[in-house]
Design a protein around this motif. Structure first.
Motif, mmCIF file in Angstrom:
data_model
loop_
_atom_site.group_PDB
_atom_site.id
_atom_site.type_symbol
_atom_site.label_atom_id
_atom_site.label_comp_id
_atom_site.label_asym_id
_atom_site.label_seq_id
_atom_site.Cartn_x
_atom_site.Cartn_y
_atom_site.Cartn_z
ATOM 1 N N GLU A 1 11.167 -2.236 -2.983
ATOM 2 C CA GLU A 1 12.350 -1.805 -2.242
ATOM 3 C C GLU A 1 12.625 -2.735 -1.064
ATOM 4 O OE1 GLU A 1 14.231 2.338 -0.435
ATOM 5 O OE2 GLU A 1 12.299 2.333 -1.442
ATOM 6 N N VAL A 2 11.563 -3.106 -0.347
ATOM 7 C CA VAL A 2 11.736 -4.002 0.798
ATOM 8 C C VAL A 2 12.165 -5.389 0.332
ATOM 9 C CG1 VAL A 2 10.538 -5.168 2.686
ATOM 10 C CG2 VAL A 2 10.130 -2.740 2.279
ATOM 11 N N LYS A 3 11.609 -5.832 -0.785
ATOM 12 C CA LYS A 3 11.947 -7.161 -1.289
ATOM 13 C C LYS A 3 13.438 -7.307 -1.534
ATOM 14 C CE LYS A 3 10.608 -10.497 -4.852
ATOM 15 N NZ LYS A 3 9.758 -10.723 -6.050
ATOM 16 N N SER A 4 14.077 -6.228 -1.972
ATOM 17 C CA SER A 4 15.507 -6.284 -2.288
ATOM 18 C C SER A 4 16.390 -6.294 -1.054
ATOM 19 C CB SER A 4 15.881 -5.095 -3.183
ATOM 20 O OG SER A 4 15.781 -3.873 -2.459
ATOM 21 N N LYS A 5 15.833 -5.910 0.103
ATOM 22 C CA LYS A 5 16.650 -5.823 1.314
ATOM 23 C C LYS A 5 16.059 -6.586 2.496
ATOM 24 C CE LYS A 5 16.429 -1.306 1.206
ATOM 25 N NZ LYS A 5 16.581 0.141 1.536
ATOM 26 N N ARG B 1 0.819 -1.219 0.000
ATOM 27 C CA ARG B 1 0.000 0.000 0.000
ATOM 28 C C ARG B 1 0.851 1.267 0.000
ATOM 29 N NH1 ARG B 1 -2.606 -3.243 3.775
ATOM 30 N NH2 ARG B 1 -1.845 -2.030 5.556
ATOM 31 N N MET B 2 2.030 1.193 0.587
ATOM 32 C CA MET B 2 2.898 2.359 0.683
ATOM 33 C C MET B 2 3.828 2.508 -0.528
ATOM 34 S SD MET B 2 3.952 2.168 4.737
ATOM 35 C CE MET B 2 4.703 3.793 4.782
ATOM 36 N N GLY B 3 3.757 1.559 -1.442
ATOM 37 C CA GLY B 3 4.629 1.605 -2.608
ATOM 38 C C GLY B 3 6.068 1.230 -2.306
ATOM 39 N N LEU B 4 6.277 0.471 -1.242
ATOM 40 C CA LEU B 4 7.630 0.103 -0.821
ATOM 41 C C LEU B 4 7.941 -1.377 -1.051
ATOM 42 C CD1 LEU B 4 7.725 1.978 2.615
ATOM 43 C CD2 LEU B 4 8.952 2.651 0.528
ATOM 44 N N ALA B 5 7.007 -2.101 -1.639
ATOM 45 C CA ALA B 5 7.158 -3.550 -1.749
ATOM 46 C C ALA B 5 8.431 -3.964 -2.474
ATOM 47 C CB ALA B 5 5.935 -4.150 -2.442
#
Length: 260
Positions: A166-170, A160-164
């Motif tokens: 980015e988080v997946k990579s780290k 929902r925050m558009g961070l999926a």
């Protein structure tokens, strides 16, 4: 004069054997408890007091909520089951837990932690949280696939925050247990988990809970096996959680008691 002077070797062996057997049978009965990891610290503390008062032994096993649910569905035995109310209601409908025995216990928020000695970043707003994620080298969370409540929620939150992406990579995905331990080992520099599972980890610091706008509370309840053989002592154990002392324990473990 030592007692052993008056006991023949064979008799002394029997004396020791009887002593050991009596020691093993000192527990009046044994209660098997299955609990989610987030509530384990509370169960352990309450069980210690219960054992002292009653002489009954409490055996505690923990896992993620999803894993516990799978184990129960597969037929694993329990006397007391601690899960979110929705899961307990499902098992009540299936005839596996006693609906009338169910009691509410507590709720817990999700928090963010860093390794001790690390300057804590600001965590007052949603934008602060976004910045923490963007600045992080590695982010430790419960693997949603393992059935952990916080991991499932965070997966949706990042979407929902558009961070999926980015988080997946780290992301450092933990299948169960104390996510914040990844801070101590250096595998992550940020850990996001239920607060009750952050506080027990030595060497980490809780920055604070997620901002209210994106916070998610998980509620826990407990119930007895529908066909259990230890209903009386099981009910007594559940009643232990409704005492003022247990409410204090719940608060000390980073949760919010649902009993006054």
């Amino acid at each position: 004069m030592p007692l052993t002077r008056y006991i023949k070797p064979t008799s002394f062996f029997l004396f020791l054997l009887c002593t050991l057997l009596l020691g093993k049978s000192a527990w009046a009965d044994t209660l098997n408890v299955l609990t989610t990891g987030a509530f384990k610290q509370v169960v352990v503390a309450v069980a210690a007091d219960y054992e002292k008062r009653t002489g009954h032994r409490v055996i505690i096993q923990n896992d993620t909520a999803g894993a516990i649910s799978k184990r129960v569905s597969a037929g694993e035995y329990f006397d007391v089951l601690v899960l979110p109310p929705t899961a307990l209601n499902t098992f009540a409908s299936a005839g596996l837990v006693e609906k009338n025995s169910m009691i509410s216990l507590a709720k817990v928020a999700i928090g963010v932690a860093v390794k001790e000695g690390t300057p804590p970043p600001a965590l007052n707003t949603v934008e602060d949280f976004k910045q923490i994620i963007r600045n992080a080298r590695q982010v430790a969370i419960i693997n949603p696939a393992s059935g952990g409540s916080s991991g499932i929620y965070l997966e949706g939150l990042f979407e929902r925050m558009g961070l999926a992406d980015e988080v997946k990579s780290k992301a450092v995905l933990v299948n169960g247990g104390l996510v914040a331990e990844k801070l101590v080992t250096g595998e992550a520099d940020i850990a996001i988990h239920q607060i009750s599972e952050i506080l027990p980890v030595v060497g980490v610091v809780l920055i604070g809970p997620l901002p209210d706008a994106i916070q998610n509370y998980t509620t826990y309840a407990a119930a007895l096996h529908a066909n259990g053989t230890k209903r009386e002592i099981g009910h007594a154990f559940l009643q232990s959680f409704e005492s003022p002392k247990s409410s204090e324990i719940i608060r000390d473990k980073g949760m919010i008691s649902l009993h006054k």
